[in-house]
Design an enzyme around this catalytic site. Structure first.
Site, short mmCIF file in Angstrom:
data_model
loop_
_atom_site.label_atom_id
_atom_site.label_comp_id
_atom_site.label_asym_id
_atom_site.label_seq_id
_atom_site.Cartn_x
_atom_site.Cartn_y
_atom_site.Cartn_z
CG HIS A 122 29.09 -8.89 21.57
ND1 HIS A 122 30.11 -7.77 21.37
CD2 HIS A 122 29.51 -10.03 20.89
CE1 HIS A 122 31.19 -8.44 20.82
NE2 HIS A 122 30.78 -9.74 20.66
CG HIS A 161 34.37 -10.09 18.30
ND1 HIS A 161 34.20 -11.63 18.15
CD2 HIS A 161 34.02 -9.93 16.88
CE1 HIS A 161 34.42 -12.05 17.01
NE2 HIS A 161 34.11 -11.15 15.93
#
Ligand SMILES: [Zn+2]
Length: 308
Positions: A122, A161
């Site tokens: 991320h 994710h």
């Protein structure tokens, strides 16, 4: 050859606040389940500045270093915290993936699994987020391209994710294929099919909440594997998140432990066809400790099976 297993005790210095899902116990359970395995184990070295700079600018790297608290935590965003040991832990993550690339490309190991925290996928160019500080998988890709002189690599991200950070760091890199399957809608919100990279080199596969083995296997078997055979990357890097598991508390996909064995097997088989089996896997998410241990064990068993 064996599968390399690269980790470092200093990753346990990345202590998160009580109740945080990205916790020290994650690496403890991984070390426990892999303890009896016949792996080529090494300590992760510290990451080198020059390798981080391929993905993050100096001012961001300096900001992360300055954010280290003397005690307690410094909060970078709502869920990304730094403890006194977090910077050192993050540097072990970078050093772990670059060492893994060295080992696999130099023929010291057949493939490699890097277990480090904090995770990486991320972290964007100038933004720490989603528990992540440095983009380990993208750094590994750039290192393989620029330091080892490869012409094409692939980063495959099966964390639940979207790997927005890896996508951001490699967006303009025509030599790096990026594939992410992920639940959508879900944090961080990116990862739509229309996000293809500056050179059309990216493939995002959003999956609806509740997606299980049949649909996920179909997506990877029909869309990703043929593309990899066609593109023939010289190294495959896996962002190995285990939070698509049905027991994971942060997401709603229904992958089973056997699905993590399946996807690893498929990736290793393609790697054997196109790049002499060269695979480097790095830990991302996975927050149900039992599911993490089981799925990670299944992943590493398949890597070992295909380490030639
Ligand atoms: Zn995740």
């Amino acid at each position: 050859m064996k599968t390399a297993f690269i980790t470092h005790a200093e990753c346990d210095g990345h202590v998160t606040p009580s109740g945080h899902p990205e916790q020290v116990a994650r690496l403890e359970i991984i070390r426990d389940v892999l303890a009896g395995y016949d792996l080529h184990a090494e300590d992760a070295p510290l990451g080198r500045m020059e390798d981080i700079l391929r993905c993050h600018p100096q001012h961001y790297i300096d900001r992360i270093e300055r954010a280290v608290p003397e005690s307690g935590w410094n909060t970078l965003d709502g869920d990304t915290h730094m403890a006194p040991g977090s910077h050192q832990a993050a540097l072990r993550g970078v050093g772990g993936v670059t060492r893994a690339v060295d080992m696999v490309l130099n023929g010291e190991a057949g493939n490699a699994f890097v277990a480090s925290r904090p995770p990486g996928h991320h972290a964007e160019t100038e933004t720490a987020m989603g528990f992540c500080l440095f983009g380990n998988a993208a750094i590994a890709a750039k290192y393989a391209l620029d330091h080892h002189g490869l012409n094409k690599v692939a980063v495959l991200d099966f964390d639940v994710h979207h790997g927005n950070g890896t996508q951001d760091l490699l967006w303009n890199e025509p030599r790096a294929i990026f594939v992410s399957s992920h639940q959508m809608p879900l944090y961080p919100g990116s990862g739509g099919r229309n996000e293809r990279g500056a050179h059309g080199q990216m493939l995002n596969i959003p999956l609806e909440s509740g997606t299980g083995s049949v649909e996920m296997r179909a997506a990877w078997a029909h869309r990703v594997m043929p593309m990899l055979e066609r593109e023939a990357p010289e190294l495959i890097i896996i962002s190995a998140g285990f939070d698509a598991h049905e027991r994971d508390p942060l997401a709603g996909l229904n992958w089973q432990t056997e699905d993590f064995a399946w996807i690893t097997r498929e990736i290793c088989q393609v790697a054997q066809k196109v790049c002499a089996g060269r695979v480097v896997s790095t830990l991302e998410g996975g927050y149900d400790l039992k599911a993490l241990g089981e799925a990670c064990a299944a992943h590493v068993q398949e890597l070992m099976e295909h380490a030639t």
